[in-house]
Enzyme design. Structure first.
Site, PDB file in Angstrom:
ATOM      1  N   CYS A   1      36.401   5.040 -92.736  1.00  0.00           N
ATOM      2  CA  CYS A   1      36.462   3.571 -92.661  1.00  0.00           C
ATOM      3  C   CYS A   1      35.276   2.869 -93.306  1.00  0.00           C
ATOM      4  CB  CYS A   1      36.583   3.132 -91.207  1.00  0.00           C
ATOM      5  SG  CYS A   1      35.071   3.414 -90.240  1.00  0.00           S
TER       6      CYS A   1
ATOM      7  N   CYS B   1      24.513  17.007 -86.240  1.00  0.00           N
ATOM      8  CA  CYS B   1      25.005  17.987 -87.201  1.00  0.00           C
ATOM      9  C   CYS B   1      26.363  17.495 -87.721  1.00  0.00           C
ATOM     10  CB  CYS B   1      25.122  19.323 -86.466  1.00  0.00           C
ATOM     11  SG  CYS B   1      25.581  20.697 -87.497  1.00  0.00           S
TER      12      CYS B   1
END
Length: 136
Positions: free
Chosen positions: A52, A122
């Protein structure tokens, strides 16, 4: 401050994302270690959600974790990400998703640099796009 959310059908996501992006962002998959395009990216800029476009991480907080995935000490804007308990695969982990579109980005662990808060976000490279800082 309400962040505008992005909601699409599964068919729309499948059409707009690459198969790898779809697998990670919509199915909480994980790219193989050391295969992502941003593992060794040292350029200055902003990492955004590939789903997005929301701003997620700043290059200033990226560090070499040796894990094989791009790792950051903190989000660029705390509200941009949401963390959820993930008990899949026989592990208890903390999943990180984009608050705007709900896309799976990766996980956050508490083995990051101690002097920077101790967290390691991560992330999967394919879940993000990179916008380089315009050079002067």
């Amino acid at each position: 401050m309400g962040m505008e959310t992005v909601e699409k059908t599964d068919a729309q996501w499948r059409e707009e994302l690459t198969p790898e992006q779809y697998q990670v962002l919509r199915k909480a998959g994980t790219e193989r270690a050391f295969t992502g395009k941003y593992v060794d990216n040292h350029a200055d800029g902003t990492y955004t959600c590939a789903g997005c476009g929301a701003e997620l991480f700043d290059s200033d907080t990226k560090f070499e974790s040796g894990s094989g995935w791009p790792s950051f000490t903190e989000p660029k804007v705390a509200e941009a990400v949401e963390v959820k308990r993930d008990v899949s695969h026989g592990m208890i982990r903390t999943e990180v998703v984009c608050r705007r579109c709900g896309g799976h980005l990766g996980h956050v662990f508490d083995d990051g640099p101690r002097d920077k808060g101790g967290l390691r976000y991560c992330m999967n490279s394919c879940a993000m796009d990179f916008q380089p800082t315009a050079s002067e």
